[in-house]
Scaffold this motif. Structure first.
Motif, PDB file in Angstrom:
ATOM      1  N   UNK A  39       0.899  -1.029  -0.171  1.00 53.31           N
ATOM      2  CA  UNK A  39      -0.003   0.004  -0.118  1.00 53.31           C
ATOM      3  C   UNK A  39       0.913   1.196   0.020  1.00 53.31           C
ATOM      4  N   UNK A  40       1.408   1.490  -1.209  1.00 48.29           N
ATOM      5  CA  UNK A  40       2.063   2.869  -1.253  1.00 48.29           C
ATOM      6  C   UNK A  40       1.603   3.710  -2.506  1.00 48.29           C
ATOM      7  N   UNK A  41       1.535   5.030  -1.999  1.00 52.21           N
ATOM      8  CA  UNK A  41       0.785   5.841  -3.190  1.00 52.21           C
ATOM      9  C   UNK A  41       2.045   6.621  -3.904  1.00 52.21           C
ATOM     10  N   UNK A  42       1.665   7.318  -4.895  1.00 55.27           N
ATOM     11  CA  UNK A  42       2.417   8.295  -5.521  1.00 55.27           C
ATOM     12  C   UNK A  42       3.129   9.094  -4.816  1.00 55.27           C
ATOM     13  N   UNK A  43       2.539   9.733  -3.686  1.00 59.57           N
ATOM     14  CA  UNK A  43       3.400  10.598  -2.924  1.00 59.57           C
ATOM     15  C   UNK A  43       4.417   9.972  -2.318  1.00 59.57           C
ATOM     16  N   UNK A  44       4.081   8.935  -1.537  1.00 61.45           N
ATOM     17  CA  UNK A  44       5.173   8.028  -0.916  1.00 61.45           C
ATOM     18  C   UNK A  44       6.232   7.356  -1.710  1.00 61.45           C
ATOM     19  N   UNK A  45       5.933   7.151  -3.159  1.00 61.52           N
ATOM     20  CA  UNK A  45       6.933   6.706  -3.953  1.00 61.52           C
ATOM     21  C   UNK A  45       8.008   8.027  -4.010  1.00 61.52           C
ATOM     22  N   UNK A  46       7.475   9.215  -4.336  1.00 63.59           N
ATOM     23  CA  UNK A  46       8.159  10.508  -4.460  1.00 63.59           C
ATOM     24  C   UNK A  46       9.049  10.418  -2.976  1.00 63.59           C
ATOM     25  N   UNK A  47       8.297  10.552  -2.081  1.00 63.21           N
ATOM     26  CA  UNK A  47       9.075  10.634  -0.592  1.00 63.21           C
ATOM     27  C   UNK A  47      10.273   9.469  -0.287  1.00 63.21           C
ATOM     28  N   UNK A  48      10.003   8.277  -1.053  1.00 63.52           N
ATOM     29  CA  UNK A  48      11.055   7.471  -0.861  1.00 63.52           C
ATOM     30  C   UNK A  48      12.257   7.694  -1.662  1.00 63.52           C
ATOM     31  N   UNK A  49      11.759   8.285  -2.807  1.00 62.83           N
ATOM     32  CA  UNK A  49      13.032   8.894  -3.974  1.00 62.83           C
ATOM     33  C   UNK A  49      13.805   9.965  -3.408  1.00 62.83           C
ATOM     34  N   UNK A  50      13.245  10.869  -2.641  1.00 66.71           N
ATOM     35  CA  UNK A  50      13.900  11.549  -2.253  1.00 66.71           C
ATOM     36  C   UNK A  50      14.596  11.808  -0.803  1.00 66.71           C
ATOM     37  N   UNK A  51      14.126  10.488  -0.047  1.00 65.23           N
ATOM     38  CA  UNK A  51      14.784  10.228   1.128  1.00 65.23           C
ATOM     39  C   UNK A  51      14.118  10.543   2.211  1.00 65.23           C
ATOM     40  N   UNK A  52      13.006  11.329   1.989  1.00 65.94           N
ATOM     41  CA  UNK A  52      12.094  11.743   3.109  1.00 65.94           C
ATOM     42  C   UNK A  52      11.196  10.514   3.500  1.00 65.94           C
ATOM     43  N   UNK A  53      11.096   9.429   3.283  1.00 62.83           N
ATOM     44  CA  UNK A  53      10.455   8.371   3.876  1.00 62.83           C
ATOM     45  C   UNK A  53      11.235   7.218   3.965  1.00 62.83           C
ATOM     46  N   UNK A  54      11.455   6.494   5.082  1.00 64.84           N
ATOM     47  CA  UNK A  54      12.153   5.144   5.235  1.00 64.84           C
ATOM     48  C   UNK A  54      11.215   4.287   4.692  1.00 64.84           C
ATOM     49  N   UNK A  55      11.791   2.803   4.297  1.00 69.54           N
ATOM     50  CA  UNK A  55      10.980   2.232   3.713  1.00 69.54           C
ATOM     51  C   UNK A  55      11.110   0.646   4.602  1.00 69.54           C
TER      52      UNK A  55
END
Length: 78
Positions: A39-55
Motif C-alpha cells: 500500500x504505497x501511493x504516488x506521494x510515498x514513492x516520491x518521498x522514498x525517492x527523495x529520502x524523506x520516507x523510510x521503507x
C-alpha cells in the motif's frame, strides 16, 4: 570495516533510476506496488525517492520485484 549508512547507499535514488529505466511514472509504480499488496501511493514513492520516507523490508522487497531488479541492487553503494 566501516559500514555504509542508508544515505550513502541512496536507495531512493536507485528506485528512481530503475523506475525511469522501466519507463514508469511514480503513479504507475505505485499502482503496480498496490497490485502486489504493498500500500504505497504516488506521494510515498516520491518521498522514498527523495529520502524523506523510510521503507520497510517488505516494501523494498516489493520495489525490487516490481522494478525487476535484484534486491541487493537497491543496497549497492555507488
Amino acid at each position: 570495516m566501516k559500514r555504509s549508512t542508508p544515505l550513502e547507499r541512496n536507495i531512493g535514488a536507485k528506485v528512481k533510476q530503475y523506475r525511469k529505466a522501466k519507463g514508469l511514472t511514480q503513479d504507475a509504480l505505485a499502482a503496480r506496488l498496490q497490485t502486489q499488496g504493498c500500500d504505497i501511493t504516488r506521494v510515498m514513492v516520491g518521498q522514498i525517492e527523495t529520502g524523506y520516507r523510510a521503507t520497510s523490508v517488505f516494501e523494498i522487497d516489493k520495489l525490487a520485484e516490481v522494478l525487476g531488479v535484484d534486491y541487493n541492487a537497491l543496497f549497492a553503494q555507488d
